[in-house]
Design a protein around this motif. Structure first.
Motif, short mmCIF file in Angstrom:
data_model
loop_
_atom_site.label_atom_id
_atom_site.label_comp_id
_atom_site.label_asym_id
_atom_site.label_seq_id
_atom_site.Cartn_x
_atom_site.Cartn_y
_atom_site.Cartn_z
N GLU A 42 -61.28 96.56 -7.17
CA GLU A 42 -61.55 95.52 -8.16
C GLU A 42 -60.59 94.35 -8.01
O GLU A 42 -60.96 93.18 -8.12
CB GLU A 42 -61.44 96.12 -9.57
N ALA A 43 -59.32 94.66 -7.71
CA ALA A 43 -58.32 93.60 -7.50
C ALA A 43 -58.65 92.79 -6.25
O ALA A 43 -58.47 91.56 -6.23
CB ALA A 43 -56.93 94.21 -7.38
N LEU A 44 -59.16 93.45 -5.20
CA LEU A 44 -59.55 92.73 -3.98
C LEU A 44 -60.74 91.81 -4.25
O LEU A 44 -60.81 90.69 -3.73
CB LEU A 44 -59.89 93.73 -2.87
N CYS A 45 -61.68 92.29 -5.06
CA CYS A 45 -62.83 91.45 -5.43
C CYS A 45 -62.35 90.21 -6.20
O CYS A 45 -62.86 89.10 -6.00
CB CYS A 45 -63.82 92.23 -6.28
N ALA A 46 -61.39 90.40 -7.08
CA ALA A 46 -60.89 89.30 -7.91
C ALA A 46 -60.23 88.22 -7.07
O ALA A 46 -60.19 87.05 -7.46
CB ALA A 46 -59.91 89.83 -8.95
N GLY A 96 -59.95 85.02 -16.63
CA GLY A 96 -59.78 85.71 -17.91
C GLY A 96 -60.75 86.87 -18.05
O GLY A 96 -60.37 87.95 -18.53
N HIS A 97 -61.98 86.71 -17.61
CA HIS A 97 -62.96 87.81 -17.64
C HIS A 97 -62.53 88.94 -16.71
O HIS A 97 -62.67 90.12 -17.05
CB HIS A 97 -64.34 87.30 -17.24
N LEU A 98 -62.03 88.60 -15.54
CA LEU A 98 -61.55 89.62 -14.60
C LEU A 98 -60.36 90.37 -15.17
O LEU A 98 -60.22 91.59 -14.98
CB LEU A 98 -61.18 88.96 -13.26
N ASN A 99 -59.48 89.66 -15.88
CA ASN A 99 -58.34 90.32 -16.50
C ASN A 99 -58.78 91.32 -17.58
O ASN A 99 -58.19 92.39 -17.74
CB ASN A 99 -57.40 89.29 -17.12
N GLN A 100 -59.81 90.96 -18.33
CA GLN A 100 -60.33 91.88 -19.34
C GLN A 100 -60.84 93.16 -18.69
O GLN A 100 -60.61 94.27 -19.21
CB GLN A 100 -61.45 91.21 -20.13
N ARG A 155 -48.90 91.64 -9.02
CA ARG A 155 -49.22 91.95 -10.41
C ARG A 155 -50.65 91.48 -10.69
O ARG A 155 -50.96 90.30 -10.61
CB ARG A 155 -48.24 91.29 -11.37
N TRP A 156 -51.52 92.44 -11.00
CA TRP A 156 -52.95 92.16 -11.08
C TRP A 156 -53.30 91.18 -12.20
O TRP A 156 -54.28 90.45 -12.10
CB TRP A 156 -53.72 93.46 -11.27
#
Length: 562
Positions: free
Chosen positions: A284-288, A389-393, A340-341
């Protein structure tokens, strides 16, 4: 005299307070089982006030009655288990339980062993004043002075406790039916490569997720090296490798190489199928991070501006003074950290909130960044703030102990559906899910109604992000049927589920047992009840994650798995 007796009875600990407020009596004080705080004045009003103020979520989750009674009983069992553990450590040492309690507190708080002497000095200074009016003050002071808390003592106690914890872990893993592992190899600042091993297993009715070891890698870090190091550890600790069901890795070639990767070598050694997954949080972090070249340039400029202001002491002081002068409630900007994600989203949100002040400050310093006044750049910037912000949620929702594969998978797949909603939202120009972008667009149109804003370009960014999500998580998509079977066995066809990865399962017998289960109203009712509890737990976790209450989340997980 009657009134005095009544007052004494009123101040005595009442047994009903344990069930009502999760308190017990210990050494003449009322002690909270949830947070371990002490209340010296045993008044019902004081205890109730503490419970209502600090543990409202506990009261809401466990209403008064059987539900709260069971929860309080479980808390008491945990306290007793902890005390029994301390007694076990004491028996292994020299009989001084105080040194073990002190060493445990130092280790839990991540303090150096030398802090034992400081803690002892601190206690002596405080006790000298705190117990000044006690008749046995000298005895208390002597007890503290005799307490062994030297750096060597704390070191020895820590090693002893760590060895006992490790023995308990291995014992529980051997007693369980199956276990899974998560491995991650990384290099620290001193260039020492280390492989971290985390195990997840069931100990009785409790699901545990604990670190087993950190293995130093002194030479190369190829798949063969990781495999050799791990197998030496497994042989030394007598891990039941025949019970290993799955392995999670960081997706590196040394882990997932087709022929010489760690997982391939492990399967070859065990001569059976073993489930393998690339960590879903890492994916998920790589996608972000897949935001395209143009958005990457936007982020790069933000980082350059932040690095001009924050790391330079004078600039940082002057910028904060400017924020205070104009009444901006933000204390300043944040530095970006790739490891830090959640860092990028917080950096962008602070930057957006201080954008006008940043322009003013750069103008004062004679630094020119014309992009900060460019409409196209600002359009991409505000889009990046909202989508990050959506990715952080999503990232916050997936964090925390106790998450299952099923819940993590559902969170990712649900976000894919949200991305489709975001895409339509941009294409139609509504921008209901892009607050800052909508505000910027409205401000631009208010100043010039004929201005054209290229929202289709932003739709392309969203489409690329959606495709990145759909291209990943292949192992999880392939095992969707197996995951669904865990919670919805009555809706799955057993013959379409690959059970070869579960050691010791007779597929023929399993099919017959599933047929009996589907025909049983009692078991179907239990599964439906389980699904209801999981839904309730998910809602509570989401609320706590949104408020960053990680400690409360761990407490909920511990109670639910007991």
């Amino acid at each position: 005299m009657a009134e005095r007796k009544k007052d004494d009875d009123y101040r005595a600990f009442q047994a009903t307070w344990t069930e009502e407020f999760a308190f017990v009596e210990r050494a003449g004080s009322a002690v909270c089982l949830i947070c371990n705080d002490k209340i010296a004045s045993m008044k019902r009003s004081n205890i109730k006030r503490h419970f209502d103020t600090h543990h409202a979520s506990f009261a809401l989750k466990y209403p008064a009655g059987d539900s709260r009674k069971r929860a309080c009983e479980e808390l008491q069992r945990r306290v007793q288990t902890s005390q029994q553990q301390l007694r076990v450590w004491t028996k292994q040492g020299d009989g001084n339980s105080v040194s073990f309690a002190g060493a445990l507190a130092i280790v839990r708080n991540g303090k150096p062993f030398t802090d034992g002497e400081y803690a002892k000095t601190f206690m002596l200074d405080v006790a000298n004043e705190l117990f000044d009016d006690f008749p046995n003050k000298d005895k208390i002071i002597k007890r503290i002075k005799d307490m062994p808390l030297s750096a060597r003592t704390v070191h020895d106690r820590s090693i002893m406790m760590a060895n006992q914890v490790e023995e308990t872990q291995i014992k529980d893993i051997n007693a369980g039916t199956y276990f899974s592992l998560a491995l991650d190899e990384s290099t620290d600042v001193s260039h020492l490569s280390q492989c971290s091993i985390i195990a997840r297993y069931a100990a009785g009715d409790t699901l545990r997720e604990e670190s087993l070891a950190v293995l130093p890698m002194k030479g190369t870090t190829r798949g063969e090296d990781l495999f050799t190091s791990f197998m030496e550890f497994a042989k030394e600790k007598k891990l039941p490798m025949d019970k290993l069901i799955s392995v999670f890795t960081d997706g590196a070639p040394c882990m997932l190489g087709k022929n010489k990767g760690f997982v391939a070598l492990l399967r070859e050694h065990e001569k059976r199928a073993i489930l393998s997954f690339h960590c879903i949080l890492h994916q998920e972090a790589l996608c972000a991070q897949t935001c395209g070249q143009e958005l990457g340039e936007v982020m790069s400029l933000v980082i350059r501006v932040v690095n001009f202001i924050v790391p330079r002491a004078l600039n940082d002081r002057q910028f904060k003074a400017l924020l205070e002068e104009v009444g901006n409630h933000y204390p300043g900007l944040l530095l970006h950290s790739n490891v830090r994600w959640l860092s990028r989203g917080k950096v962008l949100s602070h930057f957006a909130a201080c954008l006008s002040e940043i322009r003013t400050f750069l103008e004062m310093k004679g630094v020119k960044h014309p992009e900060l006044d460019n409409t196209d750049w600002l359009l991409q910037f505000h889009y990046l703030v909202d989508i990050t912000g959506h990715l952080n949620q999503l990232n916050v929702k997936m964090q925390g102990i106790g998450n299952t594969i099923s819940s993590l998978q559902q969170a990712v797949f649900a976000f894919e559906s949200k991305l489709e909603v975001f895409l339509r939202d941009i294409e139609t120009g509504r921008l209901l899910h892009f607050e800052r972008l909508q505000q910027f667009r409205d401000a631009c149109l208010a100043s010039d109604s004929t201005r054209h804003l290229d929202l289709l370009q932003l739709a392309g960014f969203t489409s690329n992000l959606l495709q990145s999500f759909k291209a990943r998580f292949g192992e999880f998509r392939a095992r969707t049927g197996l995951f669904k079977f865990i919670t919805h066995p009555h809706e799955c066809a057993v013959d379409k589920i690959d059970l070869r990865c579960i050691p010791g399962v007779s597929i023929g017998d399993f099919e017959l047992e599933v047929a009996d289960l589907k025909a049983s109203d009692m078991w179907m009712g239990k599964f439906k009840s389980l699904n209801g509890e999981l839904e309730s737990l998910t809602r509570q976790r989401a609320e706590l994650a949104r408020e960053h209450k990680w400690t409360e989340m761990i407490k909920i997980f511990n109670l639910k798995t007991s």
